[in-house]
Design a protein around this motif. Structure first.
Motif, PDB file in Angstrom:
ATOM      1  N   TRP A  48      43.698  54.312 149.604  1.00 22.73           N
ATOM      2  CA  TRP A  48      43.003  54.676 148.357  1.00 22.73           C
ATOM      3  C   TRP A  48      41.567  54.168 148.376  1.00 22.73           C
ATOM      4  CZ3 TRP A  48      43.905  57.991 144.581  1.00 22.73           C
ATOM      5  CH2 TRP A  48      45.213  58.360 144.253  1.00 22.73           C
ATOM      6  N   VAL A  49      41.415  52.892 148.762  1.00 22.48           N
ATOM      7  CA  VAL A  49      40.076  52.290 148.777  1.00 22.48           C
ATOM      8  C   VAL A  49      39.155  53.096 149.697  1.00 22.48           C
ATOM      9  CG1 VAL A  49      38.739  50.243 149.451  1.00 22.48           C
ATOM     10  CG2 VAL A  49      40.890  49.966 148.219  1.00 22.48           C
ATOM     11  N   GLU A  50      39.652  53.406 150.894  1.00 18.25           N
ATOM     12  CA  GLU A  50      38.808  54.118 151.871  1.00 18.25           C
ATOM     13  C   GLU A  50      38.416  55.496 151.353  1.00 18.25           C
ATOM     14  OE1 GLU A  50      41.110  53.837 155.446  1.00 18.25           O
ATOM     15  OE2 GLU A  50      40.420  51.801 155.857  1.00 18.25           O
ATOM     16  N   GLN A  51      39.372  56.212 150.789  1.00 12.41           N
ATOM     17  CA  GLN A  51      39.051  57.575 150.335  1.00 12.41           C
ATOM     18  C   GLN A  51      38.164  57.556 149.087  1.00 12.41           C
ATOM     19  OE1 GLN A  51      41.978  60.695 150.478  1.00 12.41           O
ATOM     20  NE2 GLN A  51      43.070  59.785 152.193  1.00 12.41           N
ATOM     21  N   LEU A  52      38.386  56.603 148.202  1.00  7.55           N
ATOM     22  CA  LEU A  52      37.537  56.536 147.003  1.00  7.55           C
ATOM     23  C   LEU A  52      36.097  56.172 147.372  1.00  7.55           C
ATOM     24  CD1 LEU A  52      40.031  54.793 144.539  1.00  7.55           C
ATOM     25  CD2 LEU A  52      39.020  57.067 144.238  1.00  7.55           C
ATOM     26  N   ALA A 158      46.599  56.118 137.325  1.00  9.47           N
ATOM     27  CA  ALA A 158      47.721  56.562 138.155  1.00  9.47           C
ATOM     28  C   ALA A 158      48.710  55.411 138.263  1.00  9.47           C
ATOM     29  CB  ALA A 158      47.228  56.968 139.540  1.00  9.47           C
ATOM     30  N   MET A 159      49.908  55.629 137.737  1.00 12.35           N
ATOM     31  CA  MET A 159      50.981  54.654 137.895  1.00 12.35           C
ATOM     32  C   MET A 159      51.745  55.100 139.131  1.00 12.35           C
ATOM     33  SD  MET A 159      50.624  52.624 135.372  1.00 12.35           S
ATOM     34  CE  MET A 159      51.188  52.067 133.772  1.00 12.35           C
ATOM     35  N   MET A 231      47.202  62.998 146.259  1.00  9.49           N
ATOM     36  CA  MET A 231      47.203  62.336 144.934  1.00  9.49           C
ATOM     37  C   MET A 231      45.815  62.435 144.287  1.00  9.49           C
ATOM     38  SD  MET A 231      49.753  59.055 145.268  1.00  9.49           S
ATOM     39  CE  MET A 231      49.325  58.372 146.856  1.00  9.49           C
ATOM     40  N   MET A 232      44.761  62.344 145.125  1.00  6.59           N
ATOM     41  CA  MET A 232      43.390  62.482 144.577  1.00  6.59           C
ATOM     42  C   MET A 232      43.216  63.860 143.952  1.00  6.59           C
ATOM     43  SD  MET A 232      41.004  59.910 145.677  1.00  6.59           S
ATOM     44  CE  MET A 232      39.784  60.155 146.872  1.00  6.59           C
ATOM     45  N   GLU A 233      43.746  64.871 144.638  1.00  6.54           N
ATOM     46  CA  GLU A 233      43.637  66.244 144.097  1.00  6.54           C
ATOM     47  C   GLU A 233      44.404  66.372 142.795  1.00  6.54           C
ATOM     48  OE1 GLU A 233      44.293  69.972 146.325  1.00  6.54           O
ATOM     49  OE2 GLU A 233      43.364  68.880 147.991  1.00  6.54           O
ATOM     50  N   VAL A 234      45.588  65.781 142.775  1.00  9.93           N
ATOM     51  CA  VAL A 234      46.394  65.804 141.548  1.00  9.93           C
ATOM     52  C   VAL A 234      45.594  65.180 140.403  1.00  9.93           C
ATOM     53  CG1 VAL A 234      48.415  64.750 140.440  1.00  9.93           C
ATOM     54  CG2 VAL A 234      48.653  65.853 142.662  1.00  9.93           C
ATOM     55  N   LEU A 235      44.937  64.077 140.687  1.00  4.26           N
ATOM     56  CA  LEU A 235      44.197  63.380 139.623  1.00  4.26           C
ATOM     57  C   LEU A 235      42.993  64.180 139.129  1.00  4.26           C
ATOM     58  CD1 LEU A 235      44.388  59.666 140.773  1.00  4.26           C
ATOM     59  CD2 LEU A 235      45.565  60.754 138.871  1.00  4.26           C
ATOM     60  N   GLY A 244      51.090  61.580 130.994  1.00  2.86           N
ATOM     61  CA  GLY A 244      52.504  61.203 131.046  1.00  2.86           C
ATOM     62  C   GLY A 244      53.343  62.066 131.968  1.00  2.86           C
ATOM     63  N   ARG A 245      52.717  63.000 132.690  1.00  2.00           N
ATOM     64  CA  ARG A 245      53.531  63.838 133.585  1.00  2.00           C
ATOM     65  C   ARG A 245      53.994  63.024 134.803  1.00  2.00           C
ATOM     66  NH1 ARG A 245      49.264  67.583 137.001  1.00  2.00           N
ATOM     67  NH2 ARG A 245      47.572  66.103 137.048  1.00  2.00           N
ATOM     68  N   PHE A 246      55.164  63.418 135.340  1.00  2.00           N
ATOM     69  CA  PHE A 246      55.742  62.775 136.526  1.00  2.00           C
ATOM     70  C   PHE A 246      55.554  63.775 137.664  1.00  2.00           C
ATOM     71  CE2 PHE A 246      60.041  60.962 138.326  1.00  2.00           C
ATOM     72  CZ  PHE A 246      59.344  60.227 139.265  1.00  2.00           C
ATOM     73  N   VAL A 247      54.653  63.455 138.584  1.00  2.00           N
ATOM     74  CA  VAL A 247      54.185  64.457 139.532  1.00  2.00           C
ATOM     75  C   VAL A 247      54.096  63.849 140.928  1.00  2.00           C
ATOM     76  CG1 VAL A 247      51.781  63.873 138.905  1.00  2.00           C
ATOM     77  CG2 VAL A 247      52.254  66.098 139.926  1.00  2.00           C
ATOM     78  N   GLN A 248      54.361  64.647 141.957  1.00  3.16           N
ATOM     79  CA  GLN A 248      54.232  64.079 143.302  1.00  3.16           C
ATOM     80  C   GLN A 248      52.896  64.470 143.933  1.00  3.16           C
ATOM     81  OE1 GLN A 248      57.702  65.065 145.636  1.00  3.16           O
ATOM     82  NE2 GLN A 248      56.886  67.016 146.307  1.00  3.16           N
ATOM     83  N   TYR A 249      52.644  63.908 145.119  1.00  4.58           N
ATOM     84  CA  TYR A 249      51.322  64.003 145.761  1.00  4.58           C
ATOM     85  C   TYR A 249      50.843  65.448 145.952  1.00  4.58           C
ATOM     86  CZ  TYR A 249      53.503  65.543 150.019  1.00  4.58           C
ATOM     87  OH  TYR A 249      54.186  66.290 150.921  1.00  4.58           O
TER      88      TYR A 249
END
Ligand code: NAP
Length: 256
Positions: A48-52, A158-159, A231-235, A244-249
């Motif tokens: 996450w750190v590297e991609q952000l 993101a939880m 996950m970045m795309e999802v966000l 509150g949605r429960f979503v995968q990568y």
């Protein structure tokens, strides 16, 4: 006039990162987003750190005890701070060092439970420890950082949960404490999402997929890069409306 405006933005771009490194209170150019990642010293957190960073975020990275690869990363937009999500004191100290608004919080830190133990092997102390870290840890971080997230523009949280927390999907059973901890995390999140709406905070409960990390093991089909990029795309599609949605990568909505 155009020249003056151009000069202003150029100087913000050049001076901003340098000043940010030393003075976290320096007002950043508006277009630079700030993210916080917990459990950032290895595994998905480090990815996450590297991609952000590569996307131009300023990143506050929390590590529990060993900085790992974070110690070798030389980036003006990276601030590395000790953080044990199990300790209220540590979480408060961590939050106290972030003197600015944040736009994205990745509640990633988590532990496994030894996975496939039998019913008669469930250990109450170990189970409480797993639930403390995986379910209450992210709640502590949200509480401590709430003031940094409560601002005019949208903050996304993101939880990092797991499909193993899905009651509908639980066919194989076992992994008792880990499953229960992620189910509890999901409920904490759904229960808190309404209160946070008025403050422009949106929660995504995200399953990273089964990923090759210390926790996921070497048989996992997914690479960290693909999981985090997904996950970045999802966000990017996260809004107040779908909080509150429960979503995968890969964007698939998961059953509770
Ligand atoms: N990998 C998968 O297949 C998978 C699947 C579903 C969900 N997840 C979830 O994804 C997240 C990241 O998992 P991962 O696969 O990257 O696991 P990992 O490689 O085992 O890394 C876990 C990270 O969490 C940190 N951590 C553990 N306890 C902590 C605490 N009390 N305070 C602060 N940091 C703590 C660890 O720090 P230390 O180095 O100090 O231990 C480490 O940085 C977890 O929430 C996990 O449940 C992973």
């Amino acid at each position: 006039m155009v020249g003056t405006i151009l000069l202003f933005f150029l100087s913000m771009i050049m001076i901003g990162p340098v000043v940010n490194k030393y003075y976290h209170y320096f007002p950043r150019p508006k277009f630079m987003q700030t993210a916080v990642v917990t459990g950032a010293n290895r595994g998905l957190g480090l990815e996450w750190v590297e991609q952000l960073l590569s996307q131009g975020y300023k990143v506050y990275a929390g590590y529990r005890s060993d900085k790992g690869e974070l110690a070798n990363m030389d980036n003006d937009n990276l601030v590395v701070i000790q953080l044990d999500v199990k300790s209220n004191e540590s979480v408060k100290q961590f939050a106290g060092k972030i003197g600015e608004n944040i736009d994205l919080l990745i509640n990633n830190a988590g532990v496994g439970d030894g996975r496939w133990q039998n019913l008669n092997e469930i250990d109450d102390e170990q189970s409480l420890d797993v639930i403390d870290i995986n379910a209450l840890g992210p709640v502590r971080v949200v509480q401590a950082l709430y003031q940094n997230m409560n601002h005019d523009s949208l903050t996304k949280v993101a939880m990092i949960s797991s499909l193993m927390g899905s009651i509908d999907d639980c066919q194989s059973g076992r992994s008792y404490a880990y499953r229960a901890s992620k189910t509890a995390l999901n409920m904490f999140t759904v229960a808190m999402k309404n209160e946070a709406l008025k403050d422009n905070i949106s929660f995504a409960i995200v399953h990273p997929g089964w990923v090759r990390t210390g926790m996921g093991g070497s048989n996992a089909p997914l690479e960290m890069k693909e999981s985090v990029a997904g996950m970045m795309e999802v966000l990017q599609t996260q809004t107040l409306e779908n909080t509150g949605r429960f979503v995968q990568y890969d964007g698939k909505i998961l059953p509770w």
